[in-house]
Design an enzyme around this catalytic site. Structure first.
Site, mmCIF file in Angstrom:
data_model
loop_
_atom_site.group_PDB
_atom_site.id
_atom_site.type_symbol
_atom_site.label_atom_id
_atom_site.label_comp_id
_atom_site.label_asym_id
_atom_site.label_seq_id
_atom_site.Cartn_x
_atom_site.Cartn_y
_atom_site.Cartn_z
ATOM 1 N N ASN A 85 15.713 49.063 57.090
ATOM 2 C CA ASN A 85 15.047 49.052 58.234
ATOM 3 C C ASN A 85 14.145 47.968 58.406
ATOM 4 O OD1 ASN A 85 14.464 52.565 58.326
ATOM 5 N ND2 ASN A 85 15.938 51.534 59.331
ATOM 6 N N ASP B 248 16.270 61.291 62.912
ATOM 7 C CA ASP B 248 17.160 60.242 63.985
ATOM 8 C C ASP B 248 16.822 60.671 65.374
ATOM 9 O OD1 ASP B 248 18.435 57.767 64.665
ATOM 10 O OD2 ASP B 248 20.135 58.601 63.754
HETATM 11 C C1 FPP Z 1 15.048 56.883 63.346
HETATM 12 O O1 FPP Z 1 14.808 56.838 64.675
HETATM 13 C C2 FPP Z 1 13.698 56.981 62.693
HETATM 14 C C3 FPP Z 1 13.110 56.163 61.762
HETATM 15 C C4 FPP Z 1 13.738 54.897 61.428
HETATM 16 C C5 FPP Z 1 11.752 56.376 61.543
HETATM 17 C C6 FPP Z 1 11.176 57.761 61.055
HETATM 18 C C7 FPP Z 1 9.863 57.863 61.368
HETATM 19 C C8 FPP Z 1 9.144 58.576 61.790
HETATM 20 C C9 FPP Z 1 9.706 59.829 62.299
HETATM 21 C C10 FPP Z 1 7.778 58.642 61.792
HETATM 22 C C11 FPP Z 1 6.830 59.427 60.680
HETATM 23 C C12 FPP Z 1 7.167 59.835 59.591
HETATM 24 C C13 FPP Z 1 6.404 60.032 58.678
HETATM 25 C C14 FPP Z 1 7.007 60.486 57.223
HETATM 26 C C15 FPP Z 1 4.984 60.138 58.717
HETATM 27 P P1 FPP Z 1 15.529 55.546 65.488
HETATM 28 O O2 FPP Z 1 14.100 54.819 65.854
HETATM 29 O O3 FPP Z 1 16.579 55.004 64.815
HETATM 30 O O4 FPP Z 1 16.000 56.072 66.871
HETATM 31 P P2 FPP Z 1 17.168 55.556 67.834
HETATM 32 O O5 FPP Z 1 18.519 55.789 66.744
HETATM 33 O O6 FPP Z 1 17.399 56.591 69.069
HETATM 34 O O7 FPP Z 1 16.807 54.224 68.084
#
Ligand code: FPP
Length: 245
Positions: free
Chosen positions: A72, A24
């Site tokens: 998501n 996250d």
């Molecule tokens: C949450 O951060 C993250 C995600 C929904 C996506 C996770 C994906 C990756 C790390 C990319 C690559 C993964 C693989 C397995 C290749 P957020 O966008 O919710 O962050 P925020 O809460 O700060 O907005």
């Protein structure tokens, strides 16, 4: 060796067998730098690769990443499209990248809503790495814990309807086998970055006795040292599984 760094030492006799990670904070990481959210996800993907290597070296048997939840899809279309591009890219490279390693790759979650291109890549990598057995890397893609429990229930109901399962044969073990994680042992340690302290519908059945570790570090800033600290904290916990010890 590499496990020793700046005085921190992992006890090699008590390595968590299965680590699950909620990555996250990509968006916040990007925002703080005036970058787009997609750039945060790209940086996050770079960290994923690094942590896989480290977990492999430490001897973690199962490593699960929460990449995309079935909630998501509600994100802006441009962000969803970019994430899907990233996963496709990752899936295309993962077989080669793990070639020198004995890593099996499994993708857990619903295939519904995923593009044919992604599904083809999933099938390819799952088949291509099937016989590898030092570490299993699981990517939760289009995954939700409640959805997992529902689909398991549907499979159980179907077995009962087809007469291959009696109602009193519906045990926890039988149910577990119907989950996306099937034969994979439950996570010992769940790590969530960015300071949020919730499970967000991730592996809710499987995390009944999991140790939780929350860190304020944003996922793109997560380093080998952070993983080490999480494991050391896990090793300090007294796991009782409802018993008294
Ligand atoms: C949450 O951060 C993250 C995600 C929904 C996506 C996770 C994906 C990756 C790390 C990319 C690559 C993964 C693989 C397995 C290749 P957020 O966008 O919710 O962050 P925020 O809460 O700060 O907005």
């Amino acid at each position: 060796m590499a496990l020793l760094q700046k005085g921190i030492k992992i006890d090699s006799n008590n390595i968590p067998q299965h680590i699950a990670i909620i990555m996250d904070g990509n968006g916040r990481w990007a925002k703080r730098r005036g970058l787009t959210r997609s750039m945060g996800h790209r940086e996050g993907a770079r960290v994923v690769k690094k942590i896989i290597e480290q977990a492999y070296d430490i001897g973690i048997r199962y490593l699960t990443f929460f990449a995309f939840s079935n909630e998501n899809w509600a994100r802006p279309k441009a962000e969803v499209d970019e994430l899907m591009r990233l996963y496709l890219e990752y899936l295309k490279s993962a077989e080669n990248e793990t070639n020198d390693k004995n890593v099996r790759v499994r993708i857990i979650g619903s295939r519904e809503g995923l593009s044919k291109e992604i599904i083809d890549q999933i099938n390819k990598i799952e088949k291509g790495t099937l016989n590898r057995d030092r570490m299993t890397l699981m990517i939760a893609l289009n995954y939700g814990g409640r959805q997992d429990i529902l689909q398991a229930t549907q499979k159980i109901a179907e077995d009962v309807r087809n007469g291959v399962l009696a109602i009193d044969e519906i045990t926890q073990e039988e149910f577990q086998r119907k989950l996306y994680t099937e034969d994979v042992p439950d996570p010992d340690l769940l790590i969530r970055t960015s300071g949020e302290m919730r499970i967000s519908n991730f592996l809710i059945w499987q995390c009944s006795y999991t140790e939780f570790y929350f860190t304020p570090v944003l996922w793109p800033d997560f380093t080998e040292k952070d993983l080490k600290e999480a494991i050391i904290e896990y090793q300090r916990r007294n796991r009782r599984f409802g018993d008294v010890k």
